[in-house]
Each structure stands twice: as structure tokens, then as C-alpha cells.
Scaffold this active site. Structure first.
Site, mmCIF file in Angstrom:
data_model
loop_
_atom_site.group_PDB
_atom_site.id
_atom_site.type_symbol
_atom_site.label_atom_id
_atom_site.label_comp_id
_atom_site.label_asym_id
_atom_site.label_seq_id
_atom_site.Cartn_x
_atom_site.Cartn_y
_atom_site.Cartn_z
ATOM 1 N N LYS A 44 14.602 -7.589 8.902
ATOM 2 C CA LYS A 44 15.989 -7.567 8.524
ATOM 3 C C LYS A 44 16.483 -6.141 8.363
ATOM 4 O O LYS A 44 17.642 -5.831 8.593
ATOM 5 C CB LYS A 44 16.207 -8.326 7.219
ATOM 6 C CG LYS A 44 15.907 -9.792 7.279
ATOM 7 C CD LYS A 44 16.088 -10.433 5.907
ATOM 8 C CE LYS A 44 15.647 -11.883 5.958
ATOM 9 N NZ LYS A 44 15.657 -12.489 4.637
ATOM 10 N N GLY A 45 15.613 -5.263 7.914
ATOM 11 C CA GLY A 45 16.023 -3.919 7.521
ATOM 12 C C GLY A 45 16.682 -3.079 8.587
ATOM 13 O O GLY A 45 17.562 -2.279 8.293
ATOM 14 N N GLU A 99 13.558 0.176 14.538
ATOM 15 C CA GLU A 99 12.943 -0.232 13.274
ATOM 16 C C GLU A 99 13.466 0.650 12.150
ATOM 17 O O GLU A 99 13.829 1.807 12.385
ATOM 18 C CB GLU A 99 11.415 -0.107 13.404
ATOM 19 C CG GLU A 99 10.615 -0.465 12.190
ATOM 20 C CD GLU A 99 10.730 -1.899 11.726
ATOM 21 O OE1 GLU A 99 11.827 -2.273 11.279
ATOM 22 O OE2 GLU A 99 9.738 -2.637 11.776
ATOM 23 N N ASP A 100 13.510 0.099 10.950
ATOM 24 C CA ASP A 100 14.009 0.880 9.823
ATOM 25 C C ASP A 100 12.998 1.932 9.382
ATOM 26 O O ASP A 100 13.348 3.081 9.173
ATOM 27 C CB ASP A 100 14.437 -0.018 8.657
ATOM 28 C CG ASP A 100 13.355 -0.944 8.135
ATOM 29 O OD1 ASP A 100 12.253 -1.014 8.726
ATOM 30 O OD2 ASP A 100 13.612 -1.637 7.125
ATOM 31 N N ASP A 103 5.485 3.217 8.218
ATOM 32 C CA ASP A 103 4.579 3.860 7.272
ATOM 33 C C ASP A 103 3.155 3.711 7.792
ATOM 34 O O ASP A 103 2.673 4.575 8.496
ATOM 35 C CB ASP A 103 4.797 3.426 5.824
ATOM 36 C CG ASP A 103 4.872 1.941 5.601
ATOM 37 O OD1 ASP A 103 4.266 1.173 6.368
ATOM 38 O OD2 ASP A 103 5.514 1.519 4.636
ATOM 39 N N LYS A 131 7.420 7.636 7.482
ATOM 40 C CA LYS A 131 6.632 7.997 6.297
ATOM 41 C C LYS A 131 5.215 8.341 6.774
ATOM 42 O O LYS A 131 4.286 7.557 6.624
ATOM 43 C CB LYS A 131 6.622 6.826 5.316
ATOM 44 C CG LYS A 131 6.253 7.196 3.901
ATOM 45 C CD LYS A 131 6.144 5.991 2.987
ATOM 46 C CE LYS A 131 7.460 5.369 2.627
ATOM 47 N NZ LYS A 131 7.311 4.313 1.589
ATOM 48 N N PHE A 152 8.967 5.025 -2.456
ATOM 49 C CA PHE A 152 9.531 3.711 -2.155
ATOM 50 C C PHE A 152 11.052 3.866 -2.129
ATOM 51 O O PHE A 152 11.647 4.308 -3.099
ATOM 52 C CB PHE A 152 9.110 2.665 -3.185
ATOM 53 C CG PHE A 152 9.594 1.301 -2.822
ATOM 54 C CD1 PHE A 152 8.992 0.591 -1.800
ATOM 55 C CD2 PHE A 152 10.686 0.740 -3.472
ATOM 56 C CE1 PHE A 152 9.449 -0.665 -1.435
ATOM 57 C CE2 PHE A 152 11.150 -0.512 -3.114
ATOM 58 C CZ PHE A 152 10.534 -1.211 -2.095
ATOM 59 N N ILE A 153 11.643 3.539 -0.976
ATOM 60 C CA ILE A 153 13.077 3.747 -0.789
ATOM 61 C C ILE A 153 13.820 2.427 -0.712
ATOM 62 O O ILE A 153 13.262 1.401 -0.297
ATOM 63 C CB ILE A 153 13.375 4.607 0.451
ATOM 64 C CG1 ILE A 153 12.797 3.982 1.730
ATOM 65 C CG2 ILE A 153 12.847 6.021 0.263
ATOM 66 C CD1 ILE A 153 13.132 4.724 2.996
ATOM 67 N N ASP A 159 14.971 -2.633 1.327
ATOM 68 C CA ASP A 159 15.167 -3.550 0.206
ATOM 69 C C ASP A 159 14.039 -3.471 -0.810
ATOM 70 O O ASP A 159 12.965 -2.939 -0.542
ATOM 71 C CB ASP A 159 15.246 -4.990 0.726
ATOM 72 C CG ASP A 159 13.903 -5.511 1.199
ATOM 73 O OD1 ASP A 159 13.401 -6.486 0.606
ATOM 74 O OD2 ASP A 159 13.343 -4.958 2.161
ATOM 75 N N ARG A 165 19.773 -3.780 -0.057
ATOM 76 C CA ARG A 165 19.925 -3.365 1.341
ATOM 77 C C ARG A 165 21.314 -2.786 1.616
ATOM 78 O O ARG A 165 21.470 -1.940 2.471
ATOM 79 C CB ARG A 165 19.724 -4.556 2.288
ATOM 80 C CG ARG A 165 18.325 -5.046 2.420
ATOM 81 C CD ARG A 165 18.258 -6.105 3.533
ATOM 82 N NE ARG A 165 17.054 -6.889 3.472
ATOM 83 C CZ ARG A 165 15.889 -6.533 4.016
ATOM 84 N NH1 ARG A 165 15.779 -5.388 4.645
ATOM 85 N NH2 ARG A 165 14.852 -7.324 3.926
#
Length: 175
Positions: A44-45, A99-100, A103, A131, A152-153, A159, A165
Site C-alpha cells: 500500500k505504501g 516501492e516506498d 531495508d 535504508k 522507523f519512519i 505507516d 500514511r
């Protein structure tokens, strides 16, 4: 994390995000000049990033959506699940996965390997946030908006348990 929004520090403002996306869109346009491109937005991101990216591009695109997950809360589980697959064939087409965040890289590596089996003409990856400190999988990212620290963002698509979001900026909580 009650009242998380009150504890957030701004990492990237809305203006900074939009300016950087415009720069990346121009690079993608140059790379695909005269060609068509299938954009695969990873739900979803990445929806927020994808919409802003394609609005700034001049390249003719087709839009596809996939939902792939390996997260529960703030941690990657390592188990990758395809929740929604492609609606059309990508065979013989230029494809860009949007992609958002990357990591560990496991999800994108899985997705890249899966999509390669569908015989695209080319397959590249664009991410909003990279990341690198957490990278475990060997994967090449073709277009990156921001390299970020191991924080953590939330916001702008990112989200915390499906919340936050829709913040217009990217924020983090200082430990």
C-alpha cells in the site's frame, strides 16, 4: 504508540519530497525517452510515491498494482506473501517497480525474481527511501529519492499499523 504524530520529528518536508520526486521523474523520462513503461506500484505504501512520480513524468505509462508483504508492525517477518498479483502481462515490456522503502531487500529481491520469470524487456526499481544500513539481500536499486538512516519512519505512505500514511511529510520518532 499513542499520539505518535505529536512525537514525530520531520525528516523530509512535503516540498523536499516533491522536489526530489520531480528530479527522479526527469531521470526516468530521459532513460525511457520514446519508449513505453509499465509502472508496478507496490501496495500500500508506494501509492503516494507512485502517483506523484507518474504525474511528473512525460513517459507513456501503463499502471499495475501489486501487494506484497513481509511486515507486521515495525518488523519484517522475512516471509513474503503476494496478496495481489498483476492484472496484465508484462512480457516484452519495460517495467519499473515502484516501492516506498527498501531495508533488508528481501521483499524487493523476491518481487524482482518473480517478475523476471514473466519475461519483461527490462526491469528496474525505483524507491522513495533506501535504508542501506539494514540491507541483507543483494539487489540493485536504479532510482532512489532518499537514503535514510536506520529509523522507523511514518508519513507520505509509510505507516505504523496502517495509520499515519496520509501525513504530507516523512517523520520519525527519536529514540
Amino acid at each position: 504508540m499513542e499520539n505518535l504524530e505529536n512525537k514525530l520529528k520531520v525528516m523530509y518536508t512535503e516540498e523536499t519530497i516533491q522536489n526530489r520526486i520531480k528530479e527522479v521523474a526527469e531521470i526516468i523520462d530521459k532513460d525511457y525517452k520514446g519508449e513505453e513503461l509499465v509502472i508496478i506500484s507496490v501496495l500500500k505504501g508506494a501509492v503516494f510515491f507512485t502517483v506523484d512520480l507518474v504525474k511528473k513524468m512525460k513517459t507513456q505509462i501503463e499502471l499495475e498494482l501489486m501487494q506484497v508483504s513481509s511486515y507486521k508492525g515495525t518488523q519484517s517477518t522475512g516471509n513474503i506473501i503476494v496478496k495481489k498479483d498483476l492484472d496484465s502481462s508484462i512480457e516484452g515490456k519495460n517495467v519499473l517497480i515502484v516501492e516506498d522503502i527498501i531495508d533488508t531487500g528481501y521483499t524487493l529481491k523476491y518481487l524482482q525474481e518473480y517478475l523476471q520469470t514473466l519475461n519483461p524487456k527490462s526491469l528496474k526499481i525505483a524507491v522513495l527511501a533506501d535504508k542501506k544500513a539494514r540491507r541483507k539481500a543483494d539487489i540493485k536499486i536504479d532510482y532512489t529519492c532518499f537514503e535514510i538512516e536506520d529509523k522507523f519512519i511514518v508519513g507520505y505512505g509509510f505507516d505504523f499499523d496502517e495509520k499515519y500514511r496520509n501525513l504530507p511529510y516523512i517523520g520519525y520518532v527519536e529514540n
